[in-house]
Design a protein around this motif. Structure first.
Motif, PDB file in Angstrom:
ATOM      1  N   SER A  85      -0.615   0.199  -2.413  1.00 59.90           N
ATOM      2  CA  SER A  85       0.465   0.392  -1.669  1.00 59.90           C
ATOM      3  C   SER A  85       0.610   0.007  -0.247  1.00 59.90           C
ATOM      4  N   LEU A  86      -0.319   0.442   0.409  1.00 56.23           N
ATOM      5  CA  LEU A  86      -0.447  -0.224   1.880  1.00 56.23           C
ATOM      6  C   LEU A  86      -0.774  -1.673   1.976  1.00 56.23           C
ATOM      7  N   ALA A  87      -1.500  -2.259   0.982  1.00 54.65           N
ATOM      8  CA  ALA A  87      -1.531  -3.756   1.038  1.00 54.65           C
ATOM      9  C   ALA A  87      -0.359  -4.239   0.638  1.00 54.65           C
ATOM     10  N   LEU A  88       0.445  -3.789  -0.150  1.00 53.66           N
ATOM     11  CA  LEU A  88       1.842  -4.183  -0.374  1.00 53.66           C
ATOM     12  C   LEU A  88       2.752  -4.243   0.557  1.00 53.66           C
ATOM     13  N   VAL A  89       2.661  -3.094   1.396  1.00 53.87           N
ATOM     14  CA  VAL A  89       3.543  -3.035   2.687  1.00 53.87           C
ATOM     15  C   VAL A  89       2.950  -4.262   3.604  1.00 53.87           C
ATOM     16  N   ALA A  90       1.758  -4.498   3.860  1.00 54.77           N
ATOM     17  CA  ALA A  90       1.328  -5.305   4.737  1.00 54.77           C
ATOM     18  C   ALA A  90       1.694  -6.873   4.428  1.00 54.77           C
ATOM     19  N   LEU A  91       1.806  -6.899   3.150  1.00 52.29           N
ATOM     20  CA  LEU A  91       1.946  -8.430   2.778  1.00 52.29           C
ATOM     21  C   LEU A  91       3.143  -8.702   3.292  1.00 52.29           C
ATOM     22  N   PRO A  92       3.384 -10.346   3.855  1.00 52.50           N
ATOM     23  CA  PRO A  92       4.566 -10.913   4.372  1.00 52.50           C
ATOM     24  C   PRO A  92       5.427 -10.834   3.477  1.00 52.50           C
ATOM     25  N   ALA A  93       5.494 -11.068   2.094  1.00 50.78           N
ATOM     26  CA  ALA A  93       6.365 -11.276   1.098  1.00 50.78           C
ATOM     27  C   ALA A  93       5.672 -10.729  -0.298  1.00 50.78           C
ATOM     28  N   ARG A  94       6.490 -10.289  -1.260  1.00 52.98           N
ATOM     29  CA  ARG A  94       6.215  -9.738  -2.356  1.00 52.98           C
ATOM     30  C   ARG A  94       6.870 -10.097  -3.527  1.00 52.98           C
ATOM     31  N   THR A  95       6.236 -10.507  -4.566  1.00 50.28           N
ATOM     32  CA  THR A  95       6.838 -11.532  -5.769  1.00 50.28           C
ATOM     33  C   THR A  95       6.462 -10.545  -6.916  1.00 50.28           C
ATOM     34  N   LYS A  96       7.133 -10.748  -8.091  1.00 51.95           N
ATOM     35  CA  LYS A  96       6.696  -9.990  -9.340  1.00 51.95           C
ATOM     36  C   LYS A  96       5.117 -10.092  -9.697  1.00 51.95           C
ATOM     37  N   ARG A  97       4.545 -11.393  -9.412  1.00 48.70           N
ATOM     38  CA  ARG A  97       3.306 -11.588  -9.507  1.00 48.70           C
ATOM     39  C   ARG A  97       2.391 -10.547  -8.802  1.00 48.70           C
ATOM     40  N   HIS A  98       2.850 -10.371  -7.693  1.00 50.98           N
ATOM     41  CA  HIS A  98       2.211  -9.341  -6.566  1.00 50.98           C
ATOM     42  C   HIS A  98       2.177  -7.918  -7.363  1.00 50.98           C
ATOM     43  N   TYR A  99       3.354  -7.468  -7.837  1.00 54.03           N
ATOM     44  CA  TYR A  99       3.354  -6.457  -8.576  1.00 54.03           C
ATOM     45  C   TYR A  99       2.688  -6.207  -9.755  1.00 54.03           C
ATOM     46  N   ASP A 100       2.408  -7.266 -10.700  1.00 52.12           N
ATOM     47  CA  ASP A 100       1.855  -7.308 -11.775  1.00 52.12           C
ATOM     48  C   ASP A 100       0.430  -7.142 -11.509  1.00 52.12           C
ATOM     49  N   SER A 101      -0.165  -7.982 -10.600  1.00 47.59           N
ATOM     50  CA  SER A 101      -1.586  -7.870 -10.087  1.00 47.59           C
ATOM     51  C   SER A 101      -2.042  -6.431  -9.566  1.00 47.59           C
TER      52      SER A 101
END
Length: 518
Positions: A85-101
């Motif tokens: 969750s913290l890693a997702l917050v820190a990413l500059p952008a999030r896509t469906k593939r990020h959520y799937d991974s």
């Protein structure tokens, strides 16, 4: 000359814009933290209500046997925790593939976690000579697996400083845990009621998370590399930290009976509640705030220092008050049969104070992508705590364990301050003496409530105990708040939690006046 004027004008506008953005971010972070802490108090109120009812329906020995199983489950869960969750917050952008991974990584983690716990159940029962641990560990493994499979899209609410979905989800889980555990305890009087509540909460939260953040998972690891830098050091550091965290309960299980272990476990849960409310719930908003200013070291240092001062200002008086009033608190919450846990709660509450001074460390380290720090700190704590704990437990029993907890907390707080100085440049003196107004106000509060302790010297009715604790609490809070604001005004009203409180009150007053025109 005209060029210089234009340049000065441009710089002035840029500085005003930066200052405005900083104030806006600070206000949003403060408001979010206030909402989260308030909601966390409600959620922890349900936890406390659950402990109160179960503590009166069950015996300390029941809590003791569950504490051993829970310690093992929590160690394995902490070792395998993925801060996605913290890693997702820190990413500059999030896509469906990020959520799937992220979901796939959590699914793999959940399956591995369950397999490890099932394999450990039988050896654990043999070591502690108690076959009940087999089924306890197997059942409790459902909880961490459920916690890891929450909808990853809930992070979108966090990024917008909208914490209502996560708060509602948590509240639903706590309410389900309270209802089911109390019902089972009332009907059976069995320690299984603790297990039922432990499982019910994360399962309910799992369902609720997909109601708020619908998401259809696809098994994929195409974007796993986006998370690898956040996970590189966490497994090793969490393995060490988890052992350090639960070391005392596992060792106590071999050296003391289930009755004493149950008292220690209950006192540890009660003493940890304030820290969980303060630090646990502000990690997400602080991670967002720190990420927004991480390119400006000066602003990041200021943001960290301000948040640390706020955590100490709220947490320190609470922990001191609990420590000073541990005996009547235990009598009120759990009843006379738990009286032996009072001195344990008093000592453990003091041991919870040093970590307050480094409360924002996790979001800071995650934001700067320096997660190797966690491993360094965990290894230092292990090397300090393990030998001291062995000697203390063998020669001094529970008293030695509590003394080691306090000594370790002080040592690790000092180490953390060096780490923060290394990352942000914040001086040790500022970290240690920055909250001097808080420390002075708490000292004044302690002196003010000391004469009132005599109210608890004789056995009292439940109503009288509630009244006396309310009086002592009200006097302590009034003296502390008054001292804080008087010292703040006397020092020229510097930036701090007092200033934010004044701004919030002023905004609330303007809102009230605006809704009631004369």
């Amino acid at each position: 000359m005209g060029t210089n004027n234009a340049l000065s004008s441009t710089l002035g506008r840029a500085m005003r814009s930066s200052s405005s953005q900083t104030d806006k971010l600070s206000s949003r972070t403060t408001a979010s933290a206030a909402i989260l802490i308030t909601s966390r108090l409600i959620a922890r109120g349900l936890d406390l209500a659950t402990l109160v009812v179960l503590g009166r329906l069950l015996s300390p020995a029941d809590f003791g046997i569950v504490a051993i199983a829970m310690a093992v489950v929590q160690i394995v869960e902490a070792i395998m925790e993925l801060p996605l969750s913290l890693a997702l917050v820190a990413l500059p952008a999030r896509t469906k593939r990020h959520y799937d991974s992220a979901f796939t990584l959590q699914l793999i983690r959940g399956l591995a976690l369950a397999a490890i716990l099932l394999a450990l159940a039988w050896p654990l029962a043999y070591i502690y000579d108690d076959h009940r641990l087999i089924w306890l560990v197997c059942a409790l493994s459902i909880a961490p697996v459920s916690r890891g499979l929450l909808s990853p899209r809930t992070v979108e609410y966090v990024l917008n400083f909208n914490f209502l979905p996560s708060l509602t989800t948590e509240f639903a889980g706590k309410l389900a845990a309270f209802a089911l555990s109390v019902t089972v305890a009332g009907l059976t009087g069995s320690y299984w009621s603790i297990v039922v509540g432990t499982i019910a909460s994360p399962v309910t939260m799992l369902v609720a998370s997909y109601c708020f953040a619908p998401y259809l998972p696809t098994i994929s690891l195409r974007e796993w590399r986006a998370f690898s830098k956040y996970l590189r050091w966490t497994t090793a550091s969490q393995a060490v930290a988890a052992v350090v965290w639960q070391m005392d309960q596992l060792m106590l299980g071999r050296f003391v009976d289930r009755l004493e272990l149950g008292r220690f476990s209950m006192a540890a849960n009660l003493s940890a509640l304030p820290l969980q409310v303060l630090v646990g719930q502000i990690t997400s908003p602080l991670a967002v705030a720190f990420s927004s200013v991480r390119e400006d070291l000066g602003r990041l240092k200021t943001a960290y220092h301000t948040s640390a001062l706020g955590i100490v200002a709220i947490g320190l008086p609470i922990m001191v008050w609990i420590s000073a009033n541990a005996e009547p608190i235990i009598r009120l919450i759990l009843g006379e049969k738990w009286g032996g846990a009072a001195w344990i709660l008093s000592g453990l509450s003091l041991a919870m104070i040093p970590p307050l001074f480094a409360g924002p460390l996790i979001p800071l380290v995650t934001t700067l992508n320096k997660t190797d720090v966690f491993l360094r700190l965990s290894l230092i704590e292990l090397f300090i705590k393990l030998p001291l704990m062995l000697v203390a437990l063998i020669y001094y029993g529970l008293a030695g364990v509590i003394a080691v907890r306090l000594a370790t907390a002080l040592a690790m707080s000092g180490c953390t301050m060096f780490v923060v100085r290394e990352m942000t440049g914040l001086r040790l003196r500022d970290q240690l003496l920055g909250p001097w107004r808080t420390m002075a106000s708490v000292a004044i509060m302690a002196v003010a409530i000391l004469p009132l302790q005599a109210r608890f010297s004789d056995p009292q009715s439940l109503l009288q105990l509630v009244l006396d604790l309310t009086i002592v609490g009200s006097v302590g809070a009034a003296v502390y708040v008054a001292s804080m604001f008087l010292l703040w005004r006397a020092t020229g009203r510097p930036d701090g939690i007092e200033l934010h409180i004044v701004k919030l009150l002023a905004s609330g007053w303007r809102l009230i006046r605006g809704s009631h025109p004369s």
